[in-house]
Motif scaffolding. Structure first.
Motif, PDB file in Angstrom:
ATOM      1  N   SER A 227       0.824  -1.105   0.089  1.00  0.00           N
ATOM      2  CA  SER A 227       0.061  -0.032   0.003  1.00  0.00           C
ATOM      3  C   SER A 227       0.735   1.233   0.109  1.00  0.00           C
ATOM      4  O   SER A 227       0.481   2.295  -0.509  1.00  0.00           O
ATOM      5  CB  SER A 227      -1.048   0.032   1.210  1.00  0.00           C
ATOM      6  OG  SER A 227      -1.816  -1.123   1.068  1.00  0.00           O
ATOM      7  N   ALA A 228       2.010   1.214   0.578  1.00  0.00           N
ATOM      8  CA  ALA A 228       2.576   2.416   0.637  1.00  0.00           C
ATOM      9  C   ALA A 228       3.366   2.579  -0.711  1.00  0.00           C
ATOM     10  O   ALA A 228       3.687   3.802  -1.187  1.00  0.00           O
ATOM     11  CB  ALA A 228       4.035   1.917   1.826  1.00  0.00           C
ATOM     12  N   LEU A 229       3.834   1.500  -1.202  1.00  0.00           N
ATOM     13  CA  LEU A 229       4.304   1.870  -2.684  1.00  0.00           C
ATOM     14  C   LEU A 229       3.275   2.453  -3.488  1.00  0.00           C
ATOM     15  O   LEU A 229       3.569   3.148  -4.412  1.00  0.00           O
ATOM     16  CB  LEU A 229       4.857   0.232  -3.155  1.00  0.00           C
ATOM     17  CG  LEU A 229       6.000  -0.273  -2.481  1.00  0.00           C
ATOM     18  CD1 LEU A 229       6.411  -1.579  -3.052  1.00  0.00           C
ATOM     19  CD2 LEU A 229       7.212   0.609  -2.850  1.00  0.00           C
ATOM     20  N   LEU A 230       2.028   1.804  -3.513  1.00  0.00           N
ATOM     21  CA  LEU A 230       1.054   2.305  -4.410  1.00  0.00           C
ATOM     22  C   LEU A 230       0.621   3.888  -3.948  1.00  0.00           C
ATOM     23  O   LEU A 230       0.618   4.761  -4.873  1.00  0.00           O
ATOM     24  CB  LEU A 230      -0.363   1.520  -4.111  1.00  0.00           C
ATOM     25  CG  LEU A 230      -0.431   0.246  -4.883  1.00  0.00           C
ATOM     26  CD1 LEU A 230      -1.582  -0.516  -4.135  1.00  0.00           C
ATOM     27  CD2 LEU A 230      -0.246   0.251  -6.278  1.00  0.00           C
ATOM     28  N   SER A 231       0.946   4.189  -2.881  1.00  0.00           N
ATOM     29  CA  SER A 231       0.849   5.408  -2.370  1.00  0.00           C
ATOM     30  C   SER A 231       1.683   6.284  -3.137  1.00  0.00           C
ATOM     31  O   SER A 231       1.569   7.629  -3.564  1.00  0.00           O
ATOM     32  CB  SER A 231       0.707   5.702  -0.725  1.00  0.00           C
ATOM     33  OG  SER A 231      -0.055   4.962  -0.287  1.00  0.00           O
ATOM     34  N   LEU A 232       2.964   5.997  -3.099  1.00  0.00           N
ATOM     35  CA  LEU A 232       3.912   6.633  -3.632  1.00  0.00           C
ATOM     36  C   LEU A 232       4.028   6.792  -4.973  1.00  0.00           C
ATOM     37  O   LEU A 232       4.388   7.898  -5.641  1.00  0.00           O
ATOM     38  CB  LEU A 232       5.565   6.072  -3.398  1.00  0.00           C
ATOM     39  CG  LEU A 232       5.947   6.090  -1.707  1.00  0.00           C
ATOM     40  CD1 LEU A 232       7.155   5.390  -1.405  1.00  0.00           C
ATOM     41  CD2 LEU A 232       5.855   7.418  -1.359  1.00  0.00           C
TER      42      LEU A 232
END
Length: 362
Positions: A227-232
């Motif tokens: 989810s953090a990668l998708l956010s970035l």
């Protein structure tokens, strides 16, 4: 008639779980309306759930935890991709563009889509010559018709508009509102397809690694990273990670600890005790509770199309569940190896721990 303590315990637990999940979705809708980035919220939610479950997994399952192999970790990573990060990415877009009541109406289709996927991947058997097989097909088709009603027909509002809603509607062109609603519907359809696929994959994993707390903790941890990668990827701004409002902090803690933590563990327990048919039959309760919370606290409108489509989906769902509930459980003599090559698997499905916990149909 003998009083089944485990049955009523499972009924009570699933009712509480659905009330809790309804609150999670309503809180997320309010946060999205306040401008919180959807994937940032999902990341914080999964992080809170991971931190909460980690000590429980270490303490409660320290004596009966199977060996955690690389194959299981890879499978859990795929499961996290389907069951936490991607499904939330598309679902939260749909939630932002529609309403919490409308979005949850689509979740009623998950059992039907899961059944259809199980047929494709040969995890489910179907005999069209008897009434049970015809009930499964009929229920699935009715659910699909209900989803089409939800997507293509919005209808008139059944509840009075408040002053804020009237102002927002008057300031937004009708075409723009319709386009956002249609885009949200498409995102919701994608999310339930992904969520249904997760059930197919997770059912295989549970047979090999049945520790509820540990597997949920690992899923949440992988979900945080994804989810953090998708956010970035979607937006690179440090300011979007700053949560200032007290309500938003409390909502994220509640969503993580209760929604991503305790509710997932509780559903896993119900799956082992009563099987997926019993557990999935409670999904429509989420929509009922969410409609009450949304109308009471968010003053969202309830539309005619949502009511009609939801009723059609629920009717189809229970026809399908009736056909599934009459299936005879298959006895398991040994544990299956973990094999996610679903296409080559020709074995009939074994409902989770059904052999270890026989369920009476009466």
């Amino acid at each position: 008639m003998k009083f089944d303590t485990k049955l009523w315990k499972a009924v009570f637990m699933m009712s509480i779980i659905n009330i809790a999940l309804s609150g999670v979705n309503v809180m997320f809708k309010k946060m999205l309306n306040e401008g919180v980035n959807r994937m940032v919220a999902a990341t914080y939610r999964l992080a809170a759930g991971t931190l909460f479950l980690t000590p429980l997994a270490i303490f409660l399952e320290r004596h009966n935890r199977p060996k955690l192999t690389g194959s299981i970790l890879c499978s859990l990573f795929l499961s996290a991709l389907l069951g936490t990060s991607l499904v939330q990415y598309f679902f939260l877009i749909g939630l932002q563009y529609t309403s919490s009541t409308f979005a949850l109406a689509f979740s009623n289709m998950v059992p039907s889509i899961t059944f259809a996927l199980a047929l494709v991947f040969r995890q489910e058997t179907l005999n069209i010559k008897n009434n049970l097989g015809r009930a499964k097909v009929l229920g699935t088709m009715i659910c699909i018709c209900g989803a089409l009603v939800l997507t293509l027909y919005k209808g008139a509002s059944l509840t009075p508009q408040n002053a804020q809603t009237q102002t927002e509607t008057s300031n937004s062109p009708t075409t723009a509102v319709t386009q956002k609603w249609a885009m949200g519907s498409i995102m919701l359809i994608i999310s339930i397809l992904i969520w249904s696929s997760w059930f197919i994959v997770q059912a295989k994993i549970c047979r090999k690694y049945p520790c509820q707390y540990t597997s949920t903790t690992i899923l949440s941890f992988f979900g945080v990273i994804q989810s953090a990668l998708l956010s970035l990827i979607s937006e690179r701004s440090i300011s979007m990670w700053v949560i200032k409002e007290k309500f938003q902090v409390l909502a994220l803690l509640y969503s993580g600890i209760v929604g991503s933590g305790l509710c997932y563990v509780g559903m896993s327990w119900c799956l082992q005790q009563r099987g997926p048919v019993f557990t999935s039959s409670f999904i429509p309760l989420i929509q009922v509770f969410a409609a009450f919370f949304s109308f009471s606290f968010l003053h969202e409108q309830i539309y005619c199309g949502s009511v009609i489509g939801s009723m059609v989906i629920i009717v189809g769902l229970y026809i399908l569940l009736w056909g599934k509930s009459k299936d005879k459980p298959t006895q398991v003599t040994k544990q299956e190896p973990l094999n996610l090559d679903l296409e080559d698997s020709g074995t009939a499905p074994k409902e989770l721990s059904r052999a270890a916990h026989p369920v009476s149909g009466k």
